[in-house]
Design a protein around this motif. Structure first.
Motif, PDB file in Angstrom:
ATOM      1  N   MET A  17      26.558  20.424  -9.431  1.00 12.34           N
ATOM      2  CA  MET A  17      26.446  21.279 -10.610  1.00 12.34           C
ATOM      3  C   MET A  17      24.995  21.576 -10.987  1.00 12.34           C
ATOM      4  O   MET A  17      24.733  22.270 -11.966  1.00 12.34           O
ATOM      5  N   ARG A  20      23.979  25.284 -11.235  1.00  7.03           N
ATOM      6  CA  ARG A  20      24.652  25.962 -12.348  1.00  7.03           C
ATOM      7  C   ARG A  20      24.023  25.568 -13.683  1.00  7.03           C
ATOM      8  O   ARG A  20      23.837  26.396 -14.572  1.00  7.03           O
ATOM      9  N   HIS A  86      33.142  18.356 -16.392  1.00 11.08           N
ATOM     10  CA  HIS A  86      32.639  17.519 -15.309  1.00 11.08           C
ATOM     11  C   HIS A  86      32.171  16.156 -15.789  1.00 11.08           C
ATOM     12  O   HIS A  86      31.899  15.956 -16.964  1.00 11.08           O
TER      13      HIS A  86
ATOM     14  N   GLU B 164      34.693  30.474  -9.288  1.00 13.61           N
ATOM     15  CA  GLU B 164      33.467  31.188  -9.637  1.00 13.61           C
ATOM     16  C   GLU B 164      33.058  32.106  -8.502  1.00 13.61           C
ATOM     17  O   GLU B 164      33.333  31.831  -7.341  1.00 13.61           O
ATOM     18  N   GLY B 166      30.193  32.534  -7.311  1.00  9.67           N
ATOM     19  CA  GLY B 166      29.220  31.939  -6.403  1.00  9.67           C
ATOM     20  C   GLY B 166      29.794  30.891  -5.464  1.00  9.67           C
ATOM     21  O   GLY B 166      29.149  30.514  -4.491  1.00  9.67           O
ATOM     22  N   LEU B 167      31.020  30.452  -5.749  1.00  6.23           N
ATOM     23  CA  LEU B 167      31.555  29.329  -4.983  1.00  6.23           C
ATOM     24  C   LEU B 167      31.811  29.691  -3.517  1.00  6.23           C
ATOM     25  O   LEU B 167      31.411  28.968  -2.606  1.00  6.23           O
ATOM     26  N   GLU B 170      28.661  29.997  -1.649  1.00  8.35           N
ATOM     27  CA  GLU B 170      28.094  28.675  -1.334  1.00  8.35           C
ATOM     28  C   GLU B 170      28.793  28.045  -0.138  1.00  8.35           C
ATOM     29  O   GLU B 170      28.156  27.435   0.714  1.00  8.35           O
ATOM     30  N   VAL B 286      33.387  21.354  -7.898  1.00 10.97           N
ATOM     31  CA  VAL B 286      33.039  22.484  -8.766  1.00 10.97           C
ATOM     32  C   VAL B 286      34.302  23.115  -9.356  1.00 10.97           C
ATOM     33  O   VAL B 286      34.390  23.359 -10.556  1.00 10.97           O
TER      34      VAL B 286
END
Lengths: 103, 326
Positions: A17, A20, A86, B164, B166-167, B170, B286
């Motif tokens: 994370m 982010r 999280h 997301e 961006g996942l 990635e 995530v």
């Protein structure tokens, strides 16, 4: 020596994370922070260690920000939007800095 | 049967397996043996680079055909489909929550590149060739399973998975994939001449580096299993050794249908039998942070990975040999 009041926020969060959180902090106007690797620890899920992890999914990082007190709420809102679901710890302590204009 | 047993014993007594067992045993005995993080990362980069380059050079040598595209398609289909099977199986036999079962299922549609490398090494020892482009098949099998896991949550779960933007980027651009595919393309472009040029670096030391890497994997798997034994209920553990042969059977069907070489079929079986412990855990942390990472990491790394390495790969090889006479 003249010192100035500031807030030191430490956010310990999963390594996946990190990007982010960094993005959220920058968008909230936090101009500086430091990221430290966390070596090992223990929590509700038991003991864990950075050693021997094959994936960054198992690691944690610690993100430290020092900011002016009036910026604290914006920072916490931004951080919480990322860490809400999280594993992580957010702590805030008062501190003093020498050069206020940098924060 | 005697041949299968001899092959299995031969594989168990190969250096790569014995080093893995050494690491596993050392972790259980709480030895302080460890491979420094940076060294382990370096070994992993070396293996990806070497296996990708050799695959590309092999494709340059033998050329490509329509089977390449069909094999890539088969890989994508397997990766999408296997989480659905794994999810149904887990819900039936383990009693895991929808969230945990979906997260585990995602791991079983994706692949373990180290298992693939170990299978390639076993094939080499057995004197079998495989299609070089199986490396590319491995690469395309990384991500679809994650989408399947997220779909399962959306369909059966009562918690929203966060997909997301961006996942996926990635996952598709994670360092392992970039290096594997990049090395494959460079190997393909430079062909045999390129391979000859760097052979002393990527051919001769390969087995030794693999031994050292598997020693580290044994340590990691042993530590993980030791620390997470409490989450491995019998049904969950059984799933970890039942799912690989199911995946391998699907890989076998696709491999024979596509007309792959015996070595290629073994590799497709191995890919379908393996479970991810690098890309998918990161994606699940995530997207599904509520899922328990101890379950999916221990299952894929502590149960399925050792199973495939010691019993699975020799079994898949023996089945292919029995069916094709190779």
């Amino acid at each position: 020596m003249q010192t100035h009041q500031a807030k030191r926020v430490e956010i310990t969060i999963e390594a996946v994370m990190e990007n982010r959180l960094a993005k959220a902090l920058l968008e909230a106007g936090v101009t500086g922070f430091t990221v430290l690797p966390v070596l090992s620890g223990s929590g509700r899920s038991g003991h864990w260690s950075r050693e021997g992890q094959v994936t960054r999914a198992g690691g944690m990082v610690s993100v430290i920000c020092i900011i002016r007190p009036e910026r604290l709420d914006a920072l916490l809102d931004a951080a919480f939007s990322v860490v809400d679901r999280h594993i992580g710890v957010v702590s805030i302590v008062d501190c003093e800095v020498l050069r206020a204009e940098r924060f | 049967m005697g041949d299968m047993l001899a092959l299995a014993v031969g594989n168990l007594l190969s250096p790569i397996i014995l080093f893995f067992v050494l690491g596993f045993a050392a972790a259980f005995a709480r030895s302080d043996l460890s491979i420094p993080e940076a060294v382990a990362k370096g070994l992993s980069l070396y293996l990806l680079f070497a296996i990708g380059f050799k695959g590309g050079a092999s494709v340059a040598d033998h050329g490509i055909d329509a089977t390449l595209l069909f094999s890539l398609g088969a890989g994508v289909i397997l990766s999408f489909a296997m989480p659905l099977i794994a999810f149904a199986l887990l819900r039936a036999m383990s009693g895991l929550s929808v969230m945990d079962a979906a997260a585990v299922a995602g791991h079983y549609g994706s692949i373990s590149i180290v298992t693939f490398v170990a299978a390639s090494s076993v094939l080499q020892s057995a004197g079998l060739q495989a299609e070089g482009y199986m490396v590319a098949v491995a690469a395309v099998m990384e991500a679809p399973a994650i989408l399947s896991a997220l779909w399962i949550i959306a369909r059966f779960g009562n918690s929203s998975a966060q997909m997301e933007s961006g996942l996926i980027r990635e996952i598709l651009l994670n360092g392992s994939i970039v290096l594997l595919v990049g090395s494959f393309l460079i190997g393909w472009i430079t062909g045999q001449d390129g391979l000859d040029m760097i052979a002393p670096f990527i051919v001769a030391p390969f087995q030794g580096v693999l031994c050292l890497f598997l020693l580290d994997m044994g340590l990691v798997a042993g530590r993980g299993l030791r620390e997470a034994r409490s989450v491995l209920r019998p049904g969950v553990f059984l799933f970890g050794i039942l799912m690989p042969p199911i995946g391998a059977s699907l890989g076998l069907g696709f491999g024979l249908l596509l007309g792959l070489s015996p070595g290629g079929v073994v590799l497709l079986m191995t890919l379908a039998a393996s479970a991810s412990y690098i890309a998918v855990p990161a994606a699940m942390r995530v997207a599904l942070p509520e899922a328990n990472p101890s379950i999916y990491l221990t299952l894929s790394l502590g149960v399925t990975f050792p199973f495939n390495l010691t019993l699975g790969i020799p079994l898949y090889l023996a089945v292919v040999r029995a069916l094709t006479g190779a």
